[in-house]
Design a protein around this motif. Sequence first.
Motif, mmCIF file in Angstrom:
data_model
loop_
_atom_site.group_PDB
_atom_site.id
_atom_site.type_symbol
_atom_site.label_atom_id
_atom_site.label_comp_id
_atom_site.label_asym_id
_atom_site.label_seq_id
_atom_site.Cartn_x
_atom_site.Cartn_y
_atom_site.Cartn_z
ATOM 1 N N LYS A 38 53.947 49.213 24.674
ATOM 2 C CA LYS A 38 53.217 48.933 25.909
ATOM 3 C C LYS A 38 54.170 48.899 27.114
ATOM 4 O O LYS A 38 53.814 49.321 28.207
ATOM 5 N N GLY A 82 38.482 49.738 18.798
ATOM 6 C CA GLY A 82 38.126 50.855 17.923
ATOM 7 C C GLY A 82 38.890 52.153 18.079
ATOM 8 O O GLY A 82 38.453 53.166 17.551
ATOM 9 N N PHE A 126 50.508 50.592 14.802
ATOM 10 C CA PHE A 126 50.571 49.136 14.752
ATOM 11 C C PHE A 126 49.114 48.689 14.853
ATOM 12 O O PHE A 126 48.616 48.411 15.935
ATOM 13 N N ALA A 180 43.418 40.276 20.801
ATOM 14 C CA ALA A 180 44.676 41.011 20.950
ATOM 15 C C ALA A 180 45.604 40.378 21.979
ATOM 16 O O ALA A 180 46.784 40.682 22.027
ATOM 17 N N ASN A 202 30.008 57.310 14.011
ATOM 18 C CA ASN A 202 30.335 57.700 15.386
ATOM 19 C C ASN A 202 30.525 59.218 15.496
ATOM 20 O O ASN A 202 30.511 59.773 16.594
#
Length: 606
Positions: free
Chosen positions: A224, A269, A313, A449, A517
Amino acid sequence: MKVKDIKHPKLKKWVEEAVGLMAPDSVEVCDGSKGEYDKMMKIMVNAGLATSLNPKKLPGCVLFRSDPSDVARVENRTYISSEKQSDAGPTNNWIDPKELKQTMNGLYKNCMKGRTMYVIPFSMGPVGSDIAKIGVEITDSPYVVANMHIMTRVGKKVLGVLGKDGFFVPCYHSIGKPLEQNESDRGKWPCAPLEKKYISHFPETREIWSYGSGYGGNALLGKKCLALRIASVLARDEGWLAEHMLILKITNPEGKVKYITGAFPSQCGKTNLAMLVPKLPGWKVETVGDDIAWMKFGKDGRLYAINPEAGFFGVAPGTNMESNPNAMLSISKNTIYTNVALTQERDVWWEQIGYDAPGPLVDWTGQNWVQDKNNKEQKPAAHPNSRFTCPAKQCPVIAKEWEDPKGVPISAFLFGGRRPKTIPLVNQAKSWVHGVFMGSIVGSEVTAAALDVKAGTIRRDPFAMLPFCGYHMGDYFKHWLDIGKKSDESKLPKIFFVNWFRKNDAGKFIWPGYGDNSRVLAWIFDRCDGADNFVETPIGNLPKPESIVRPDSVSAEDLKGILAVDIEGWKKEIADVRQNHYPQFGDKLPQELYAELDAIEKRLNA
Ligand code: GTP
Ligand code: SPV
Ligand code: MN
């Protein structure tokens, strides 16, 4: 390797300065070898921090339990420390860089006493490719070294590309727990208390300074911190996109291929969609990336995406052989598990793994745990943000082009989040600007998260980048609009908003999600080819109900419901954006987006 072996004078000087400041007992430069990875594991098993798992069930796998203060990203301890506060914007924490560096230098002083400093040269993107970026992370955590081995490309070959004067992003990391003489960790995950944790970014000087946390995005600084917060600034300056997006390859029954990226907030997701096993016969989905996409324009005017990472991850709870068999197979060997539960057979277990706990467990806090299905209040055995780290190449459906430095040409962008009401299953933007508007208002029920935002409430998370944009979000919206202005719109990806998370009045998900989906992906695929499968509505292009193949578990009426325009709900949505969301960006909010808001409101009222 030792510091004296470093051939890059600037890198060497930077490391030597860090050694002087942080005072480690010894220093090692990582070579990225298997031997080095194994050595890290041995050190951590010996310190009581890692448990080797059953080699018959999970060869090469280990389990870690972190500290309760260190289980997720810490957003209110994360800083964008630009020269001017106005460049960080209203959604980032800011401290003046001089002041922050002074504070953190105080914390870094002697912070590695009793520990080894590891110098990790890493590449985000295939080593040596034009699109890749090199970082060097200094850390005192063998856990970070092992995870970086999986998540990035580490070692000698990276130093080779750096040569004597190549550019790198310097990344300081310390867990902030020096050891006294004769002290050792003795099974207690080392970190600093919450109020001493800092995850800091200096966008102008392209530096990352992290202190006090050993977990995930706080500590694996390529992810990130570099690939999103610093890279988003580079992307703005250089005219490309660094996004919190999965990348998937989809092949239709005729063998035609398209590539799609999707931005959903954390735990909404991406990993699951990237590895989906289609329920629709004849369709195939393969994985290019599951969390981050870097996209640049090709000579043909199309956007090409690469996955800068080398591993996953991923969130453990909810992953099972039904929901995501490809993830389950990816993590069957050579995987680091963090904060899941341990069985008596030294296997792993988590909530919704697909079967009941096989006897008493040790939960993520290290306590004995016996499943009690009658007790709705029972604390979970695995932490809701427990994760696995595994090499991407272990994924059975990894696309053959996943490491192609050219990247893959993108046909569609998806935006989405967890929205129990109002937002339909899928909705196509009428134009690029309308799509940017959709991205700018992404909202989601908050997940686990991040440590410090209340789970369950809905918060806006524009482009799923709220916690990851390294500059002012208003300028970020403008950057997206500028990309549209300087391009041939017909060559840009089509933009769609999706929502797998609509709930009925009983609080149950209406749409089965996961492999189903694919029904929505198929509609999107055909839409990109201009199929006549849509109806125009005030909010965008929605599917003709018969154009989405209905799963057996969804009634025709329910399907109609999640494909309808909820006029009253949308009016509330628009009012919330106008009153609460957009004003926070002040005059940095591009007028085009207000114009979109006005136009939708007008259509809803017509
Ligand atoms: P980060 O790694 O945090 O960025 O998350 P992510 O976006 O990759 O999310 P991930 O795919 O790991 O999914 C998070 C949670 O959502 C897991 O518990 C999944 O089981 C659940 N989930 C994923 N896809 C679906 C879906 O289509 N429907 C439902 N109901 N749940 C889903
Ligand atoms: C996320 O929170 O979006 C993640 C996990 O992908 S972490 O790397 O910890 O940020
Ligand atoms: Mn993520």
